[in-house]
Motif scaffolding. Structure first.
Motif, PDB file in Angstrom:
ATOM      1  N   GLN A 162       0.827  -1.204   0.000  1.00  0.00           N
ATOM      2  CA  GLN A 162       0.000   0.000   0.000  1.00  0.00           C
ATOM      3  C   GLN A 162       0.864   1.257   0.000  1.00  0.00           C
ATOM      4  O   GLN A 162       1.870   1.341   0.709  1.00  0.00           O
ATOM      5  CB  GLN A 162      -0.916   0.025   1.227  1.00  0.00           C
ATOM      6  CG  GLN A 162      -1.902   1.196   1.231  1.00  0.00           C
ATOM      7  CD  GLN A 162      -2.738   1.224   2.487  1.00  0.00           C
ATOM      8  OE1 GLN A 162      -2.312   0.698   3.527  1.00  0.00           O
ATOM      9  NE2 GLN A 162      -3.915   1.810   2.414  1.00  0.00           N
ATOM     10  N   CYS A 163       0.440   2.244  -0.802  1.00  0.00           N
ATOM     11  CA  CYS A 163       1.119   3.542  -0.854  1.00  0.00           C
ATOM     12  C   CYS A 163       0.757   4.345   0.392  1.00  0.00           C
ATOM     13  O   CYS A 163      -0.430   4.484   0.725  1.00  0.00           O
ATOM     14  CB  CYS A 163       0.713   4.301  -2.116  1.00  0.00           C
ATOM     15  SG  CYS A 163       1.337   5.995  -2.177  1.00  0.00           S
ATOM     16  N   VAL A 164       1.766   4.885   1.079  1.00  0.00           N
ATOM     17  CA  VAL A 164       1.536   5.629   2.324  1.00  0.00           C
ATOM     18  C   VAL A 164       1.007   7.040   2.060  1.00  0.00           C
ATOM     19  O   VAL A 164       0.541   7.715   2.984  1.00  0.00           O
ATOM     20  CB  VAL A 164       2.837   5.713   3.152  1.00  0.00           C
ATOM     21  CG1 VAL A 164       3.264   4.317   3.615  1.00  0.00           C
ATOM     22  CG2 VAL A 164       3.962   6.390   2.346  1.00  0.00           C
ATOM     23  N   VAL A 165       1.069   7.493   0.791  1.00  0.00           N
ATOM     24  CA  VAL A 165       0.624   8.854   0.460  1.00  0.00           C
ATOM     25  C   VAL A 165      -0.851   8.862   0.063  1.00  0.00           C
ATOM     26  O   VAL A 165      -1.667   9.576   0.646  1.00  0.00           O
ATOM     27  CB  VAL A 165       1.487   9.459  -0.677  1.00  0.00           C
ATOM     28  CG1 VAL A 165       1.002  10.872  -1.026  1.00  0.00           C
ATOM     29  CG2 VAL A 165       2.959   9.475  -0.279  1.00  0.00           C
ATOM     30  N   CYS A 166      -1.210   8.030  -0.935  1.00  0.00           N
ATOM     31  CA  CYS A 166      -2.591   8.042  -1.436  1.00  0.00           C
ATOM     32  C   CYS A 166      -3.350   6.763  -1.112  1.00  0.00           C
ATOM     33  O   CYS A 166      -4.513   6.616  -1.507  1.00  0.00           O
ATOM     34  CB  CYS A 166      -2.608   8.282  -2.941  1.00  0.00           C
ATOM     35  SG  CYS A 166      -1.829   6.939  -3.898  1.00  0.00           S
ATOM     36  N   GLU A 167      -2.699   5.808  -0.417  1.00  0.00           N
ATOM     37  CA  GLU A 167      -3.306   4.554   0.032  1.00  0.00           C
ATOM     38  C   GLU A 167      -3.715   3.617  -1.107  1.00  0.00           C
ATOM     39  O   GLU A 167      -4.484   2.678  -0.896  1.00  0.00           O
ATOM     40  CB  GLU A 167      -4.514   4.836   0.944  1.00  0.00           C
ATOM     41  CG  GLU A 167      -4.138   5.583   2.213  1.00  0.00           C
ATOM     42  CD  GLU A 167      -5.313   5.750   3.164  1.00  0.00           C
ATOM     43  OE1 GLU A 167      -6.442   5.379   2.784  1.00  0.00           O
ATOM     44  OE2 GLU A 167      -5.104   6.255   4.281  1.00  0.00           O
ATOM     45  N   LYS A 168      -3.188   3.855  -2.320  1.00  0.00           N
ATOM     46  CA  LYS A 168      -3.444   2.946  -3.424  1.00  0.00           C
ATOM     47  C   LYS A 168      -2.676   1.646  -3.164  1.00  0.00           C
ATOM     48  O   LYS A 168      -1.562   1.669  -2.630  1.00  0.00           O
ATOM     49  CB  LYS A 168      -3.013   3.577  -4.745  1.00  0.00           C
ATOM     50  CG  LYS A 168      -3.467   2.802  -5.971  1.00  0.00           C
ATOM     51  CD  LYS A 168      -3.156   3.574  -7.254  1.00  0.00           C
ATOM     52  CE  LYS A 168      -3.665   2.813  -8.468  1.00  0.00           C
ATOM     53  NZ  LYS A 168      -3.384   3.542  -9.746  1.00  0.00           N
ATOM     54  N   ARG A 169      -3.241   0.502  -3.550  1.00  0.00           N
ATOM     55  CA  ARG A 169      -2.649  -0.797  -3.238  1.00  0.00           C
ATOM     56  C   ARG A 169      -2.155  -1.489  -4.518  1.00  0.00           C
ATOM     57  O   ARG A 169      -2.716  -1.301  -5.598  1.00  0.00           O
ATOM     58  CB  ARG A 169      -3.663  -1.685  -2.507  1.00  0.00           C
ATOM     59  CG  ARG A 169      -4.231  -1.029  -1.233  1.00  0.00           C
ATOM     60  CD  ARG A 169      -5.070  -2.005  -0.454  1.00  0.00           C
ATOM     61  NE  ARG A 169      -4.243  -2.988   0.232  1.00  0.00           N
ATOM     62  CZ  ARG A 169      -3.765  -2.861   1.456  1.00  0.00           C
ATOM     63  NH1 ARG A 169      -4.028  -1.766   2.177  1.00  0.00           N
ATOM     64  NH2 ARG A 169      -3.017  -3.800   2.006  1.00  0.00           N
ATOM     65  N   PHE A 170      -1.135  -2.347  -4.338  1.00  0.00           N
ATOM     66  CA  PHE A 170      -0.510  -3.050  -5.458  1.00  0.00           C
ATOM     67  C   PHE A 170      -0.213  -4.500  -5.068  1.00  0.00           C
ATOM     68  O   PHE A 170      -0.017  -4.827  -3.874  1.00  0.00           O
ATOM     69  CB  PHE A 170       0.802  -2.354  -5.859  1.00  0.00           C
ATOM     70  CG  PHE A 170       0.612  -0.928  -6.275  1.00  0.00           C
ATOM     71  CD1 PHE A 170       0.370  -0.592  -7.599  1.00  0.00           C
ATOM     72  CD2 PHE A 170       0.648   0.093  -5.323  1.00  0.00           C
ATOM     73  CE1 PHE A 170       0.175   0.722  -7.967  1.00  0.00           C
ATOM     74  CE2 PHE A 170       0.456   1.414  -5.690  1.00  0.00           C
ATOM     75  CZ  PHE A 170       0.224   1.735  -7.013  1.00  0.00           C
ATOM     76  N   THR A 171      -0.132  -5.369  -6.076  1.00  0.00           N
ATOM     77  CA  THR A 171       0.176  -6.778  -5.835  1.00  0.00           C
ATOM     78  C   THR A 171       1.678  -7.007  -5.713  1.00  0.00           C
ATOM     79  O   THR A 171       2.121  -7.982  -5.110  1.00  0.00           O
ATOM     80  CB  THR A 171      -0.362  -7.648  -6.987  1.00  0.00           C
ATOM     81  OG1 THR A 171       0.156  -7.150  -8.226  1.00  0.00           O
ATOM     82  CG2 THR A 171      -1.884  -7.602  -7.034  1.00  0.00           C
TER      83      THR A 171
END
Length: 453
Positions: free
Chosen positions: A10-19
């Motif tokens: 998870q991105c700590v800036v925008c909370e977008k998630r990735f595999t």
């Protein structure tokens, strides 16, 4: 994870998630603006190594990906895949709401944004919003005035690559795009072709756009919008230099050239430069001697469609424009405007050399040739040169002995229209020129000037 749809990173800036952690690292560069990959040729930097590889092909001109059907080549495999869809006519991306299908996922995303009226991309300068990131990039050029795309042949610069490609076709005379209904061809698939297709009156005489104020109808929605601005007197586009306002964006762009004195359009024959592309096209007709517009009544030909329209009035003898002061009528609005200046004594056009003032900009241009000593119009027979096109036309009659202007009363012929007008006064006994001191009248302006001296 592709089966479980799990995205643990998870991105700590925008909370977008990735595999994948690698995907998260690349995403983080969009926040940090870090671009670690540098081109060794032009030093342009990129956040992804793949983008750098694709960019390097622009220097090597290499196009390793080839279409097996038409053999067209591409620098990127993605561009080849999109191109293949033009052959297969496949549209794999479908809008679940409106059932409309698209060949590219980007087109589907844009479609969804236009339907939902979402505009996620915002300009940091003027806060204007856009549905596509590319549109925002193009908009930013209006603030920076940067034109990074240069055409080496004529040194003209463009803010968008597409405009550069379209401009290059004007040098090759290639028109690869053809009207789907008629045989007319275009250099660009975008605005020119779309404008022609939108002008359904060209083929069907259909005009679906109606003005809400008057009963006038239009074939093109843009023409209808422009007409509405005239009705409401709205001028949303403003010049940043003098704050003059305009109803059209194109009009303010042309107006700004009066401040910069820029003349980006150059004639390839005589190297003369122009601030407007339309002026260049008109000028080129002088070299080719082409007159594409023909009068259906007398078959006389003209270079400009506007000149043809003004000529057509001579057959109808209609004079719809009336002066509010003396009630004199005119066939053209421009003639009425010039006539009103005679009442107001206004001369808005000033010579920068001697400060002499003129009512007409054309008269000022002719006057400027006195200072520059320029004589751009040359006789093809004796090579004598003239500063004005009208003088050249009159001179050509001395070689042909032609006298095209005939008096309807006594059938006497003249080689100049001005000579015919003066001659007509001998029949009408009219004396339009009056002395302001003794009120004596004269048929010729020259006689009045001699009298006042």
């Amino acid at each position: 994870m592709t089966h479980t749809n799990e995205k643990p990173h998870q991105c700590v800036v925008c909370e977008k998630r990735f595999t994948r952690s690698g995907h998260l690292k690349m995403h983080m560069m969009t926040h940090t603006k870090e671009k670690p990959h540098c081109c060794i040729v032009c030093e342009k930097r990129f956040s992804k190594s793949g983008n750098l590889k694709s960019h390097m092909l622009t220097h090597t001109k290499e196009k390793p990906h080839r279409c097996t059907i038409c053999e067209k080549r591409f620098s990127k495999s993605g561009n080849l895949k999109r191109h293949m869809l033009t052959h297969t006519k496949e549209k794999p991306h479908r809008c679940i709401v409106y059932e409309q299908r698209f060949s590219e996922s980007g087109n589907l995303k844009t479609h969804m944004l236009t339907r939902t009226n979402r505009k996620p991309y915002r300009c940091d300068v003027c806060e204007k919003r856009f549905t596509q990131g590319g549109h925002l990039k193009n908009h930013m050029w209006t603030h920076t005035k940067e034109k990074p795309y240069l055409y080496q042949t004529c040194e003209k610069r463009f803010s968008m690559r597409g405009n550069l490609k379209t401009h290059m076709l004007t040098h090759t005379d290639r028109k690869p795009f053809r009207c789907d209904v008629g045989e007319k061809r275009f250099t660009a698939s975008g605005s020119s072709k779309k404008s022609h297709h939108d002008t359904t009156a060209t083929h069907t005489k259909h005009k679906p756009y109606k003005c809400d104020v008057c009963v006038k109808i239009f074939a093109i929605s843009g023409h209808s919008k422009t007409h509405m601005l005239k009705q409401t007197n709205e001028k949303p586009h403003r010049c940043d230099v003098c704050e003059k306002r305009f109803s059209r964006r194109g009009s303010v762009k042309r107006h700004e050239l009066t401040h910069t004195k820029e003349k980006p359009h150059r004639c390839t024959v005589c190297a003369k430069r122009f601030s407007k592309s339309g002026s260049l096209r008109t000028h080129m007709l002088i070299h080719t001697n082409e007159k594409p517009h023909r009068c259906n009544v007398c078959e006389k030909r003209f270079r400009l469609v506007g000149t043809l329209k003004r000529h057509m009035v001579t057959h109808t003898e209609e004079k719809p424009h009336r002066c509010d002061v003396c009630e004199k009528r005119f066939s053209q609005r421009g003639d009425l405007k010039l006539h009103t200046l005679a009442h107001t004594k206004e001369k808005p056009h000033r010579c920068d050399f001697c400060e002499k003032r003129f009512r007409q900009v054309g008269t000022l241009k002719s006057h400027m040739l006195i200072h520059t000593k320029e004589k751009p119009y040359q006789c093809n027979v004796c090579e004598k040169r003239f500063s004005q096109r009208g003088n050249l036309k009159t001179h050509m009659l001395t070689h042909t002995n032609q006298k095209p202007y005939r008096c309807d009363i006594c059938e006497k012929c003249f080689n100049r229209s001005a000579h015919l007008k003066r001659h007509m006064l001998t029949h009408t006994k009219e004396k339009p020129h009056r002395c302001d001191v003794c009120k004596k009248r004269f048929s010729i302006s020259g006689n009045l000037k001699t009298h006042t001296c």
